[in-house]
Design a protein around this motif. Structure first.
Motif, mmCIF file in Angstrom:
data_model
loop_
_atom_site.group_PDB
_atom_site.id
_atom_site.type_symbol
_atom_site.label_atom_id
_atom_site.label_comp_id
_atom_site.label_asym_id
_atom_site.label_seq_id
_atom_site.Cartn_x
_atom_site.Cartn_y
_atom_site.Cartn_z
ATOM 1 N N ARG A 170 -8.790 0.372 -7.407
ATOM 2 C CA ARG A 170 -7.776 1.394 -7.692
ATOM 3 C C ARG A 170 -8.335 2.465 -8.634
ATOM 4 N NH1 ARG A 170 -1.405 0.721 -8.576
ATOM 5 N NH2 ARG A 170 -0.970 2.699 -9.610
ATOM 6 N N TYR A 199 -2.388 -13.215 -7.122
ATOM 7 C CA TYR A 199 -0.953 -12.935 -7.192
ATOM 8 C C TYR A 199 -0.402 -13.573 -8.457
ATOM 9 C CZ TYR A 199 3.853 -12.152 -5.867
ATOM 10 O OH TYR A 199 5.148 -11.710 -5.868
ATOM 11 N N TYR A 203 -2.221 -8.292 -6.737
ATOM 12 C CA TYR A 203 -1.294 -7.636 -5.813
ATOM 13 C C TYR A 203 -0.618 -6.432 -6.463
ATOM 14 C CZ TYR A 203 2.180 -7.028 -2.166
ATOM 15 O OH TYR A 203 2.951 -6.502 -1.153
ATOM 16 N N GLU A 204 -0.271 -6.545 -7.725
ATOM 17 C CA GLU A 204 0.407 -5.436 -8.406
ATOM 18 C C GLU A 204 -0.459 -4.181 -8.456
ATOM 19 O OE1 GLU A 204 3.507 -5.004 -9.531
ATOM 20 O OE2 GLU A 204 4.014 -6.941 -8.633
ATOM 21 N N GLU A 205 -1.771 -4.359 -8.525
ATOM 22 C CA GLU A 205 -2.679 -3.205 -8.554
ATOM 23 C C GLU A 205 -2.633 -2.402 -7.256
ATOM 24 O OE1 GLU A 205 -4.351 -2.100 -11.068
ATOM 25 O OE2 GLU A 205 -4.247 -3.788 -12.473
ATOM 26 N N ARG A 207 0.083 -1.805 -5.374
ATOM 27 C CA ARG A 207 1.353 -1.122 -5.117
ATOM 28 C C ARG A 207 1.177 0.390 -5.241
ATOM 29 N NH1 ARG A 207 5.495 -4.560 -4.521
ATOM 30 N NH2 ARG A 207 5.389 -6.629 -5.499
ATOM 31 N N GLY A 208 2.000 1.100 -4.505
ATOM 32 C CA GLY A 208 1.942 2.557 -4.565
ATOM 33 C C GLY A 208 1.033 3.188 -3.545
ATOM 34 N N ALA A 248 5.184 -11.446 -0.311
ATOM 35 C CA ALA A 248 5.203 -10.103 -0.896
ATOM 36 C C ALA A 248 4.837 -9.046 0.137
ATOM 37 C CB ALA A 248 4.247 -10.044 -2.087
ATOM 38 N N ASP A 252 7.366 -6.087 1.204
ATOM 39 C CA ASP A 252 6.983 -4.691 0.980
ATOM 40 C C ASP A 252 6.707 -3.940 2.269
ATOM 41 O OD1 ASP A 252 7.262 -5.082 -1.712
ATOM 42 O OD2 ASP A 252 5.125 -5.365 -2.104
ATOM 43 N N TYR A 254 4.285 -4.357 4.589
ATOM 44 C CA TYR A 254 2.895 -4.077 4.938
ATOM 45 C C TYR A 254 2.729 -4.052 6.455
ATOM 46 C CZ TYR A 254 -2.142 -4.796 5.547
ATOM 47 O OH TYR A 254 -3.468 -4.671 5.933
#
Length: 287
Positions: A170, A199, A203-205, A207-208, A248, A252, A254
């Motif tokens: 990222r 996780y 995984y949070e990295e 997002r967006g 997740a 979301d 995917y």
């Protein structure tokens, strides 16, 4: 979700790999080596034959995965001999992507240095100064080429590379301002080596809008002993994390491909045997 496999993990004989894909209901073909040849080095006739086979069998190509930029170091510079060879290979892979209809082309990053940033003394004694800053200029021409050619690059979180976590992937994308063209090829098995918890942390990295493609395998790392063991799916350190990852991804929405990476064998050196021991577990989680 869309499920596929890195075909040469079954066999470098693409026709046989497709037969096995049909046997297990896998739709998406990721190409790395076909025959003894890495993608980007096939002749126009060979590419046409690969394309005809996959289209006839109803197997869309998810990604062309050559080891672009792998093996480079902080000593390399844009336009030097090694960088030029990698860029020339990338051009050939993109040309192949246009023929076979692959929306994604994988790149890697240069060799890993262990400590890239530090503070309270580490910045003087421990940091590999300038290594990270040497990377974006090497990757930027690839992003420009892909943008011009209308394909998306995915940078793999690779073992032994500077981008070996979702955090660093990222960070690279942001520094290049390239989220439109460069995404993360998330390999949570590789990220185990740098101890990024897949996780929820890794995984949070993503997002967006950073996630572009996924490789799935299971492993057990022993970093102090410099040892990596590939495990049967569900029997490594990712076993308790696969279900929350799958949940997740569904939640979301995917809509990319998840490729099973068949790099496990049960001690006999036969990776198709390893594939057959793992694939039902993979499908039960991600289908």
């Amino acid at each position: 979700m869309k499920l596929g496999v890195i075909c040469d993990g079954i066999s470098r004989d693409l026709r046989h790999a497709v037969d096995v894909m049909d046997e297990f209901g896998l739709d998406y073909a990721e190409l790395q080596f076909v025959g003894d040849t890495e993608v980007g080095d096939h002749s126009p006739q060979e590419i046409a034959e690969i394309d005809a086979l996959l289209r006839d069998r109803g197997k869309p190509v998810s990604c062309l995965s050559r080891h672009i930029f792998a093996g480079m170091t902080a000593a390399n510079r844009p336009g030097d001999d090694l960088h030029t060879r990698h860029m020339d290979a990338l051009k050939r892979v993109i040309d192949m992507a246009h023929v076979v209809g692959s929306p994604l082309v994988r790149i890697m990053t240069q060799r890993k240095e262990q400590i890239l940033w530090g503070k309270n003394g580490a910045e003087k004694w421990n940091v590999a100064h300038g290594v990270w800053d040497s990377m974006p200029p090497l990757i930027a021409p690839a992003v420009e080429l892909a943008r011009a050619e209308g394909v998306t690059l995915v940078v793999e979180t690779g073992n032994g590379t500077l981008v070996n976590s979702n955090y660093t992937a990222r960070k690279l994308i942001n520094e290049l301002d390239a989220k439109d063209t460069l995404k993360v090829l998330w390999d949570p098995g590789n990220n185990c080596w740098c101890h990024e918890l897949a996780y929820p942390d890794g995984y949070e990295e993503l997002r967006g809008g950073y996630l572009g493609h996924i490789h799935i395998k299971d492993v057990k790392v022993d970093t102090p002993r410099a040892t990596l063991e590939v495990r049967r799916m569900g029997e490594g350190q990712l076993a308790p994390l696969f279900q929350p990852i799958a949940d997740a991804l569904r939640s979301d929405g995917y809509d990319g491909v998840i490729s099973f990476e068949s790099v496990y064998h049960p001690g006999n050196g036969n990776f198709e045997d390893g594939f057959r021991l793992c694939i039902d577990r993979f499908k039960n989680l991600f289908a």
